[in-house]
Design a protein around this motif. Structure first.
Motif, PDB file in Angstrom:
ATOM      1  N   VAL A  93     -15.105  -0.473  -0.279  1.00 25.96           N
ATOM      2  CA  VAL A  93     -13.682  -0.764  -0.436  1.00 25.96           C
ATOM      3  C   VAL A  93     -12.939   0.498  -0.877  1.00 25.96           C
ATOM      4  CG1 VAL A  93     -11.972  -2.055  -1.774  1.00 25.96           C
ATOM      5  CG2 VAL A  93     -14.026  -3.219  -0.927  1.00 25.96           C
ATOM      6  N   LYS A  94     -13.541   1.245  -1.796  1.00 31.06           N
ATOM      7  CA  LYS A  94     -12.900   2.482  -2.262  1.00 31.06           C
ATOM      8  C   LYS A  94     -12.758   3.476  -1.125  1.00 31.06           C
ATOM      9  CE  LYS A  94     -13.835   2.622  -7.203  1.00 31.06           C
ATOM     10  NZ  LYS A  94     -13.942   1.159  -7.305  1.00 31.06           N
ATOM     11  N   THR A  95     -13.789   3.556  -0.302  1.00 38.86           N
ATOM     12  CA  THR A  95     -13.764   4.460   0.843  1.00 38.86           C
ATOM     13  C   THR A  95     -12.662   4.079   1.826  1.00 38.86           C
ATOM     14  OG1 THR A  95     -16.140   4.814   0.629  1.00 38.86           O
ATOM     15  CG2 THR A  95     -15.138   5.449   2.723  1.00 38.86           C
ATOM     16  N   VAL A  96     -12.488   2.785   2.042  1.00 41.57           N
ATOM     17  CA  VAL A  96     -11.450   2.327   2.964  1.00 41.57           C
ATOM     18  C   VAL A  96     -10.081   2.729   2.436  1.00 41.57           C
ATOM     19  CG1 VAL A  96     -10.268   0.289   3.865  1.00 41.57           C
ATOM     20  CG2 VAL A  96     -12.769   0.413   3.946  1.00 41.57           C
ATOM     21  N   VAL A  97      -9.836   2.501   1.143  1.00 37.26           N
ATOM     22  CA  VAL A  97      -8.542   2.852   0.547  1.00 37.26           C
ATOM     23  C   VAL A  97      -8.323   4.362   0.632  1.00 37.26           C
ATOM     24  CG1 VAL A  97      -7.238   2.939  -1.615  1.00 37.26           C
ATOM     25  CG2 VAL A  97      -8.509   0.876  -1.006  1.00 37.26           C
ATOM     26  N   GLN A  98      -9.403   5.121   0.377  1.00 41.65           N
ATOM     27  CA  GLN A  98      -9.342   6.578   0.446  1.00 41.65           C
ATOM     28  C   GLN A  98      -8.942   7.047   1.848  1.00 41.65           C
ATOM     29  OE1 GLN A  98     -13.146   8.645  -0.301  1.00 41.65           O
ATOM     30  NE2 GLN A  98     -12.482   8.782  -2.445  1.00 41.65           N
ATOM     31  N   LYS A  99      -9.560   6.434   2.854  1.00 40.41           N
ATOM     32  CA  LYS A  99      -9.259   6.809   4.245  1.00 40.41           C
ATOM     33  C   LYS A  99      -7.830   6.458   4.609  1.00 40.41           C
ATOM     34  CE  LYS A  99     -13.669   7.271   6.350  1.00 40.41           C
ATOM     35  NZ  LYS A  99     -14.122   7.727   7.678  1.00 40.41           N
ATOM     36  N   LEU A 100      -7.356   5.340   4.108  1.00 39.15           N
ATOM     37  CA  LEU A 100      -5.985   4.929   4.401  1.00 39.15           C
ATOM     38  C   LEU A 100      -5.022   5.968   3.840  1.00 39.15           C
ATOM     39  CD1 LEU A 100      -6.082   1.074   3.649  1.00 39.15           C
ATOM     40  CD2 LEU A 100      -5.929   2.177   5.883  1.00 39.15           C
ATOM     41  N   ARG A 101      -5.302   6.423   2.606  1.00 42.87           N
ATOM     42  CA  ARG A 101      -4.427   7.424   1.969  1.00 42.87           C
ATOM     43  C   ARG A 101      -4.455   8.742   2.731  1.00 42.87           C
ATOM     44  NH1 ARG A 101      -6.461   5.706  -4.029  1.00 42.87           N
ATOM     45  NH2 ARG A 101      -4.789   4.231  -4.500  1.00 42.87           N
ATOM     46  N   LYS A 102      -5.673   9.139   3.143  1.00 38.30           N
ATOM     47  CA  LYS A 102      -5.785  10.402   3.897  1.00 38.30           C
ATOM     48  C   LYS A 102      -5.053  10.292   5.218  1.00 38.30           C
ATOM     49  CE  LYS A 102     -10.196  12.212   2.177  1.00 38.30           C
ATOM     50  NZ  LYS A 102     -11.642  12.420   2.508  1.00 38.30           N
ATOM     51  N   GLY A 103      -4.960   9.076   5.723  1.00 41.42           N
ATOM     52  CA  GLY A 103      -4.272   8.866   6.995  1.00 41.42           C
ATOM     53  C   GLY A 103      -2.758   8.762   6.806  1.00 41.42           C
ATOM     54  N   GLY A 104      -2.301   8.919   5.579  1.00 38.10           N
ATOM     55  CA  GLY A 104      -0.874   8.868   5.339  1.00 38.10           C
ATOM     56  C   GLY A 104      -0.314   7.527   4.931  1.00 38.10           C
ATOM     57  N   ILE A 105      -1.191   6.534   4.776  1.00 38.09           N
ATOM     58  CA  ILE A 105      -0.697   5.220   4.346  1.00 38.09           C
ATOM     59  C   ILE A 105      -0.603   5.214   2.815  1.00 38.09           C
ATOM     60  CG2 ILE A 105      -1.390   2.805   4.050  1.00 38.09           C
ATOM     61  CD1 ILE A 105      -2.024   4.676   7.287  1.00 38.09           C
ATOM     62  N   LYS A 106       0.560   4.872   2.312  1.00 36.87           N
ATOM     63  CA  LYS A 106       0.752   4.861   0.865  1.00 36.87           C
ATOM     64  C   LYS A 106       0.081   3.655   0.217  1.00 36.87           C
ATOM     65  CE  LYS A 106       3.501   8.408   1.222  1.00 36.87           C
ATOM     66  NZ  LYS A 106       3.320   9.347   2.351  1.00 36.87           N
ATOM     67  N   VAL A 107      -0.867   3.953  -0.650  1.00 36.77           N
ATOM     68  CA  VAL A 107      -1.515   2.876  -1.405  1.00 36.77           C
ATOM     69  C   VAL A 107      -1.446   3.284  -2.866  1.00 36.77           C
ATOM     70  CG1 VAL A 107      -3.631   1.535  -1.718  1.00 36.77           C
ATOM     71  CG2 VAL A 107      -3.095   2.482   0.528  1.00 36.77           C
ATOM     72  N   LYS A 108      -0.567   2.608  -3.612  1.00 37.97           N
ATOM     73  CA  LYS A 108      -0.339   2.975  -5.009  1.00 37.97           C
ATOM     74  C   LYS A 108      -1.530   2.747  -5.935  1.00 37.97           C
ATOM     75  CE  LYS A 108       4.631   2.350  -4.536  1.00 37.97           C
ATOM     76  NZ  LYS A 108       5.841   1.639  -5.003  1.00 37.97           N
ATOM     77  N   LYS A 109      -2.031   1.518  -5.953  1.00 36.22           N
ATOM     78  CA  LYS A 109      -3.127   1.223  -6.879  1.00 36.22           C
ATOM     79  C   LYS A 109      -4.482   1.225  -6.182  1.00 36.22           C
ATOM     80  CE  LYS A 109      -0.156  -2.124  -9.278  1.00 36.22           C
ATOM     81  NZ  LYS A 109      -0.018  -3.576  -9.577  1.00 36.22           N
ATOM     82  N   ASP A 110      -5.504   1.401  -7.000  1.00 34.27           N
ATOM     83  CA  ASP A 110      -6.858   1.284  -6.459  1.00 34.27           C
ATOM     84  C   ASP A 110      -7.118  -0.214  -6.314  1.00 34.27           C
ATOM     85  OD1 ASP A 110      -7.366   3.949  -6.377  1.00 34.27           O
ATOM     86  OD2 ASP A 110      -8.336   4.039  -8.342  1.00 34.27           O
TER      87      ASP A 110
END
Lengths: 186, 203
Positions: free
Chosen positions: A79-96
């Motif tokens: 799950v952490k990896t997915v959120v990390q990839k989303l952020r690297k892709g430019g998707i704003k994700v504020k919280k973990d």
DNA sequence: ACTTTACTTTTAAAAGC
DNA sequence: GCTTTAAAAAGTAAAGT
């Protein structure tokens, strides 16, 4: 005392998660070409990871479902990896993401054969319908799990929310099978 | 025969209307599946119990009737498969199986495990096999049966394989395809069960 | 006949029909 | 109830070589 030591291996872990914010699934689809998203078919977007090999469903609410992990920790990492990839892709994700383990599936080998027919008659809350499925389905009350028993002595335990529950379920059943003389050792 | 239930239909309540529909449906299935009155009455009894428990709400009445009939067949050890009931009622096998499980759980029903020996007659008559072959097949299943080769296997596949082996030993010319078709299994399944039977019987 | 692919069962969550 | 995801168990099935 069980005559054999069951070999247990966790095969799949299902976890629910939430990043507590609305997500734009169409935007994710644009920046991650290999995700699957067919809103007319299912509201969740499928985000697959090669390592760990998992599939995470992402919903517009920011809630997720991660499947395919071999352990509780691997599921949290996925799950952490997915959120990390989303952020690297430019998707704003504020919280973990906050993660909750929902289901653990394990395969077990008891090391001896099981007399299924007799087990079907003596085990409470069990169903054995070989016309429909080769395994006997047993519902355990504590821990609340479901165990599939096969004549080969192998089992599948599902429904556990934590790994210790898998072991407790297997040990309970193993003791019950021996107590009722339903085990056949070589 | 269905006097007990018909008498209740004199009172025109929604429940009785439901019963009438169930009875006519069961009578129709009785002819298609060639089961006896005792099976139909048991199915009606199970269906009534399901109604009393309120299991019909939001569910297909036809599927519930079909599964009650399947449960009655199982309880009376009348060899009828989910496939048989499905074809007779035009309800998907999967739906009948799901309702059947619901009946088992909600009504706390305990069914005997299907005995493959009970499947022999039905397959034999469909395939037109002799009494001698039926007897031989029964012996084969009893001998092998069931030290354990039957656990987890489809009863119809086991019975079909035993009948095929019996045909070969008795010199009755019937192909695997004939027996497979009569039993509603594939030739591959007969071959696979045959392998286990051969080992268990030292054939 | 053999291999491959696929479906049967069980479990849990997500949003919506 | 359904839709989608993943995974094991063992049996059955269908399609392709």
């Amino acid at each position: 005392m069980p005559q054999t030591k069951p070999i247990v291996s966790v095969e799949n872990v299902v976890a629910s998660a939430s990043v507590d914010q609305k997500m734009d699934l169409n935007e994710i689809t644009k920046t991650f070409p290999d995700v699957e998203y067919h809103p007319d078919q299912f509201p969740g977007l499928v985000f697959r990871l090669k390592t760990p090999k998992t599939a995470t469903l992402i919903f517009t609410s920011g809630k997720m479902v991660c499947t395919g992990s071999k352990s509780e920790e691997m599921a949290r990492k996925a799950v952490k990896t997915v959120v990390q990839k989303l952020r690297k892709g430019g998707i704003k994700v504020k919280k973990d993401a906050t993660v909750q383990i929902q289901n653990i599936v394990a395969s077990i080998n008891l090391g001896g054969k099981i007399h299924l027919e007799q087990a079907a008659r003596t085990l409470p809350r069990s169903m054995y319908e070989p016309e429909q499925f080769p395994g006997l389905i047993h519902r355990m009350l504590d821990p609340k799990t479901v165990i599939l028993l096969f004549s080969s002595g192998k089992l599948v335990c599902t429904g556990a929310k934590q790994e210790p529950d898998v072991y407790r379920s297997v040990n309970n059943l193993h003791a019950l099978l021996e107590e009722k003389n339903l085990m056949i050792y070589d | 025969r269905l006097r007990t239930w018909d008498s209740r239909s004199q009172v025109h309540e929604p429940v009785d209307r439901n019963f009438r529909q169930a009875f006519s449906e069961l009578d129709r299935l009785k002819d298609k599946l060639a089961v006896g009155d005792a099976v139909i009455e048991k199915a009606a009894y199970i269906y009534r119990k399901a109604l009393e428990k309120g299991l019909v709400r939001g569910r297909s009445i036809s599927a519930l009737i079909a599964s009650a009939l399947y449960a009655a067949c199982r309880d009376t050890e009348t060899p009828r498969t989910l496939k048989d009931i499905g074809q007779a009622s035009n309800i998907k096998r999967k739906d009948i199986a799901r309702c059947y499980r619901l009946l088992l759980r909600e009504l706390n029903l305990k069914m005997p495990v299907v005995d493959p020996v009970k499947c022999i007659s039905r397959i034999a008559s469909k395939a037109g096999l002799s009494e001698k072959t039926k007897r031989k097949a029964t012996k084969i299943l009893q001998t092998a049966e069931e030290n354990k080769i039957s656990a987890g296997k489809d009863p119809m596949g086991l019975a079909a394989a035993a009948l095929y082996v019996a045909c070969v030993t008795n010199g009755e010319n019937k192909t695997q395809r004939d027996v497979a078709e009569a039993a509603g299994v594939t030739e591959v399944t007969i071959r696979n069960r045959y392998k286990g039977l051969k080992i268990a019987l030292n054939l």
